[in-house]
Design a protein around this motif. Structure first.
Motif, PDB file in Angstrom:
ATOM      1  N   MET A  11      28.769  31.605  50.284  1.00 50.54           N
ATOM      2  CA  MET A  11      28.113  30.926  49.158  1.00 50.54           C
ATOM      3  C   MET A  11      27.079  29.916  49.660  1.00 50.54           C
ATOM      4  SD  MET A  11      29.205  32.428  46.551  1.00 50.54           S
ATOM      5  CE  MET A  11      28.704  31.424  45.192  1.00 50.54           C
ATOM      6  N   LYS A  12      27.370  29.238  50.763  1.00 50.31           N
ATOM      7  CA  LYS A  12      26.384  28.322  51.345  1.00 50.31           C
ATOM      8  C   LYS A  12      25.152  29.086  51.820  1.00 50.31           C
ATOM      9  CE  LYS A  12      29.353  24.525  52.856  1.00 50.31           C
ATOM     10  NZ  LYS A  12      29.862  23.762  54.003  1.00 50.31           N
ATOM     11  N   ALA A  13      25.371  30.220  52.452  1.00 46.45           N
ATOM     12  CA  ALA A  13      24.246  31.038  52.922  1.00 46.45           C
ATOM     13  C   ALA A  13      23.400  31.519  51.747  1.00 46.45           C
ATOM     14  CB  ALA A  13      24.766  32.222  53.726  1.00 46.45           C
ATOM     15  N   ALA A  14      24.059  31.910  50.665  1.00 48.10           N
ATOM     16  CA  ALA A  14      23.319  32.355  49.476  1.00 48.10           C
ATOM     17  C   ALA A  14      22.505  31.197  48.900  1.00 48.10           C
ATOM     18  CB  ALA A  14      24.284  32.905  48.436  1.00 48.10           C
ATOM     19  N   GLY A  15      23.073  30.008  48.900  1.00 42.34           N
ATOM     20  CA  GLY A  15      22.340  28.841  48.412  1.00 42.34           C
ATOM     21  C   GLY A  15      21.131  28.525  49.272  1.00 42.34           C
ATOM     22  N   GLU A  16      21.288  28.629  50.583  1.00 41.82           N
ATOM     23  CA  GLU A  16      20.165  28.393  51.486  1.00 41.82           C
ATOM     24  C   GLU A  16      19.074  29.448  51.296  1.00 41.82           C
ATOM     25  OE1 GLU A  16      19.603  25.797  53.544  1.00 41.82           O
ATOM     26  OE2 GLU A  16      21.426  24.908  52.675  1.00 41.82           O
ATOM     27  N   LEU A  17      19.482  30.682  51.054  1.00 43.45           N
ATOM     28  CA  LEU A  17      18.488  31.739  50.804  1.00 43.45           C
ATOM     29  C   LEU A  17      17.733  31.479  49.518  1.00 43.45           C
ATOM     30  CD1 LEU A  17      20.429  34.915  51.925  1.00 43.45           C
ATOM     31  CD2 LEU A  17      18.315  34.052  52.894  1.00 43.45           C
ATOM     32  N   VAL A  34      18.871  39.361  48.571  1.00 43.21           N
ATOM     33  CA  VAL A  34      19.892  39.197  49.599  1.00 43.21           C
ATOM     34  C   VAL A  34      20.928  38.170  49.147  1.00 43.21           C
ATOM     35  CG1 VAL A  34      20.328  38.430  51.959  1.00 43.21           C
ATOM     36  CG2 VAL A  34      18.390  39.921  51.482  1.00 43.21           C
ATOM     37  N   ALA A  35      20.470  37.084  48.521  1.00 40.85           N
ATOM     38  CA  ALA A  35      21.402  36.075  48.010  1.00 40.85           C
ATOM     39  C   ALA A  35      22.298  36.667  46.919  1.00 40.85           C
ATOM     40  CB  ALA A  35      20.625  34.885  47.466  1.00 40.85           C
ATOM     41  N   ASP A  36      21.722  37.477  46.045  1.00 39.40           N
ATOM     42  CA  ASP A  36      22.526  38.140  45.010  1.00 39.40           C
ATOM     43  C   ASP A  36      23.575  39.052  45.633  1.00 39.40           C
ATOM     44  OD1 ASP A  36      21.136  36.898  42.987  1.00 39.40           O
ATOM     45  OD2 ASP A  36      19.763  38.591  42.687  1.00 39.40           O
ATOM     46  N   TYR A  37      23.171  39.770  46.674  1.00 42.19           N
ATOM     47  CA  TYR A  37      24.115  40.665  47.344  1.00 42.19           C
ATOM     48  C   TYR A  37      25.270  39.879  47.962  1.00 42.19           C
ATOM     49  CZ  TYR A  37      26.102  43.804  50.774  1.00 42.19           C
ATOM     50  OH  TYR A  37      26.985  44.536  51.524  1.00 42.19           O
ATOM     51  N   LEU A  38      24.948  38.769  48.625  1.00 37.98           N
ATOM     52  CA  LEU A  38      25.999  37.956  49.228  1.00 37.98           C
ATOM     53  C   LEU A  38      26.968  37.427  48.170  1.00 37.98           C
ATOM     54  CD1 LEU A  38      24.012  35.951  51.916  1.00 37.98           C
ATOM     55  CD2 LEU A  38      25.642  37.790  52.287  1.00 37.98           C
ATOM     56  N   GLU A  39      26.418  36.967  47.051  1.00 39.06           N
ATOM     57  CA  GLU A  39      27.283  36.467  45.983  1.00 39.06           C
ATOM     58  C   GLU A  39      28.110  37.581  45.367  1.00 39.06           C
ATOM     59  OE1 GLU A  39      24.564  34.465  43.425  1.00 39.06           O
ATOM     60  OE2 GLU A  39      24.640  32.617  44.602  1.00 39.06           O
TER      61      GLU A  39
END
Length: 81
Positions: A11-17, A34-39
């Motif tokens: 979730m932190k990585a998605a926020g940074e993206l 990519v952020a949507d995919y991570l979430e």
């Protein structure tokens, strides 16, 4: 415990993206996808998607004649070219 730590990191990585997508207009769509995919990784595990709304109909096994037609089709295309 490890899965919650992994979920937090994802979730932190998605926020940074998403922050990077706000800054970089050229790659905004790529970064947001990519952020949507991570979430979606996290939400898929939490929601545990059940049965599909529209299940695929059961297919009958093809008859031997249909199988033969499917096997001959690539050769027919090659011969006509």
């Amino acid at each position: 415990m490890a899965s919650t730590e992994a979920a937090i990191l994802i979730m932190k990585a998605a926020g940074e993206l998403r922050k990077a997508a706000g800054i970089d207009r050229k790659r905004r769509a790529e970064l947001e996808s990519v952020a949507d995919y991570l979430e979606s990784i996290i939400y898929e595990a939490e929601l545990g998607y059940g049965n599909p709304l529209f299940p695929e109909p059961e297919r009958l096994p093809p008859s031997p004649e249909d199988e033969i037609k499917q096997m001959i089709k690539p050769f027919r295309v090659r011969l006509t070219r």
